[in-house]
Design a protein around this motif. Structure first.
Motif, PDB file in Angstrom:
ATOM      1  N   ALA A  86       4.200  84.711  58.852  1.00 40.93           N
ATOM      2  CA  ALA A  86       5.368  85.581  58.948  1.00 40.93           C
ATOM      3  C   ALA A  86       5.130  86.946  58.306  1.00 40.93           C
ATOM      4  O   ALA A  86       5.410  87.978  58.914  1.00 40.93           O
ATOM      5  N   GLU A  87       4.610  86.945  57.114  1.00 38.44           N
ATOM      6  CA  GLU A  87       4.444  88.213  56.390  1.00 38.44           C
ATOM      7  C   GLU A  87       3.535  89.212  57.128  1.00 38.44           C
ATOM      8  O   GLU A  87       3.938  90.347  57.359  1.00 38.44           O
ATOM      9  N   LEU A  90       5.215  90.369  60.439  1.00 33.09           N
ATOM     10  CA  LEU A  90       6.335  91.286  60.213  1.00 33.09           C
ATOM     11  C   LEU A  90       5.833  92.654  59.756  1.00 33.09           C
ATOM     12  O   LEU A  90       6.407  93.681  60.118  1.00 33.09           O
ATOM     13  N   GLU A  91       4.744  92.655  58.998  1.00 28.91           N
ATOM     14  CA  GLU A  91       4.128  93.924  58.595  1.00 28.91           C
ATOM     15  C   GLU A  91       3.596  94.663  59.827  1.00 28.91           C
ATOM     16  O   GLU A  91       3.749  95.875  59.961  1.00 28.91           O
ATOM     17  N   TRP A  93       4.745  94.293  62.881  1.00 30.27           N
ATOM     18  CA  TRP A  93       5.927  94.736  63.624  1.00 30.27           C
ATOM     19  C   TRP A  93       6.488  96.023  63.016  1.00 30.27           C
ATOM     20  O   TRP A  93       6.829  96.962  63.729  1.00 30.27           O
ATOM     21  N   GLU A  94       6.559  96.056  61.698  1.00 29.92           N
ATOM     22  CA  GLU A  94       7.065  97.251  61.013  1.00 29.92           C
ATOM     23  C   GLU A  94       6.214  98.471  61.354  1.00 29.92           C
ATOM     24  O   GLU A  94       6.717  99.556  61.619  1.00 29.92           O
ATOM     25  N   GLN A 168      15.584  95.300  64.633  1.00 29.44           N
ATOM     26  CA  GLN A 168      15.923  94.028  63.994  1.00 29.44           C
ATOM     27  C   GLN A 168      15.790  92.841  64.948  1.00 29.44           C
ATOM     28  O   GLN A 168      15.388  91.758  64.527  1.00 29.44           O
ATOM     29  N   GLN A 171      12.284  91.745  64.980  1.00 30.85           N
ATOM     30  CA  GLN A 171      11.979  91.181  63.668  1.00 30.85           C
ATOM     31  C   GLN A 171      12.527  89.757  63.553  1.00 30.85           C
ATOM     32  O   GLN A 171      11.825  88.845  63.097  1.00 30.85           O
ATOM     33  N   GLN A 172      13.758  89.551  63.994  1.00 30.83           N
ATOM     34  CA  GLN A 172      14.364  88.223  63.945  1.00 30.83           C
ATOM     35  C   GLN A 172      13.600  87.236  64.828  1.00 30.83           C
ATOM     36  O   GLN A 172      13.403  86.075  64.456  1.00 30.83           O
ATOM     37  N   ILE A 174      10.406  87.352  65.684  1.00 28.45           N
ATOM     38  CA  ILE A 174       9.119  87.048  65.050  1.00 28.45           C
ATOM     39  C   ILE A 174       9.312  86.029  63.930  1.00 28.45           C
ATOM     40  O   ILE A 174       8.563  85.053  63.835  1.00 28.45           O
ATOM     41  N   LYS A 175      10.331  86.246  63.101  1.00 26.30           N
ATOM     42  CA  LYS A 175      10.616  85.283  62.024  1.00 26.30           C
ATOM     43  C   LYS A 175      10.890  83.896  62.588  1.00 26.30           C
ATOM     44  O   LYS A 175      10.345  82.898  62.111  1.00 26.30           O
ATOM     45  N   THR A 178       7.663  82.235  63.971  1.00 20.97           N
ATOM     46  CA  THR A 178       6.726  81.759  62.950  1.00 20.97           C
ATOM     47  C   THR A 178       7.250  80.490  62.285  1.00 20.97           C
ATOM     48  O   THR A 178       6.455  79.663  61.835  1.00 20.97           O
TER      49      THR A 178
END
Length: 182
Positions: A86-87, A90-91, A93-94, A168, A171-172, A174-175, A178
């Motif tokens: 996840a980390e 998400l990085e 994605w950011e 968002q 992001q949601q 992807i979370k 995972t």
């Protein structure tokens, strides 16, 4: 007698043209428009590249190199030993949704449109790039199916982001994805 080719000048022009294309998120349709954007003439671009087709081929080749550099930088993030997926995802994605990447994402969408319309050279380019991303994600997940799913998830999330500006939602997603891999 014609002037000898200037490889350094040609590379500088190519870099400037790619930077301009990324800045606006599109390849201009005419070589003169591209030249004007970087402060030169269409004749100068034709002199260095021979034709608009060769110029675009080399421009897409440089874009491929830049995208591959991004891929390797993301791979380095993954290899730093994060406890889970996840980390780093998400990085990534950011970073992909940051303002500096917006033009590059739009440019890749333009290439997708060309491929959809049947441009075989662009299709081959995108297939190579897609395979690189899937391979990289496979190394990260140790699971080809999960890697392909992640690749498609990111493609869809990026398209949604470009169409709506909603960061968002991707992001949601992807979370949530995972979480299913645990």
């Amino acid at each position: 007698m014609s002037r000898p080719a200037e490889p350094q000048k040609k590379q500088e022009l190519l870099e400037q043209c790619l930077a301009a294309a990324i800045a606006v998120g599109a390849f201009d349709s005419s070589i003169n428009a591209i030249a004007k954007r970087i402060g030169t003439s269409g004749r100068m671009l034709v002199y260095h590249f021979g034709s608009k087709q060769e110029f675009e081929r080399q421009l897409i080749g440089l874009l491929e190199t830049r995208m591959r550099e991004k891929l390797w930088s993301f791979q380095n993030v993954f290899m730093k030993g994060s406890a889970g997926l996840a980390e780093p995802l998400l990085e990534m994605w950011e970073h992909l949704t940051s303002p500096e990447m917006h033009g590059l994402l739009k440019l890749t969408m333009e290439l997708n449109q060309r491929a959809i319309q049947g441009d075989t050279e662009t299709q081959r380019f995108l297939e190579r790039e897609s395979q690189q991303w899937v391979d990289s994600l496979s190394n990260l997940t140790n699971d080809k199916t999960a890697a392909l799913s992640l690749f498609h998830l990111f493609q869809g999330a990026i398209l949604d982001f470009l169409m709506t500006g909603n960061v968002q939602r991707g992001q949601q997603t992807i979370k949530a994805f995972t979480e299913t891999l645990r």
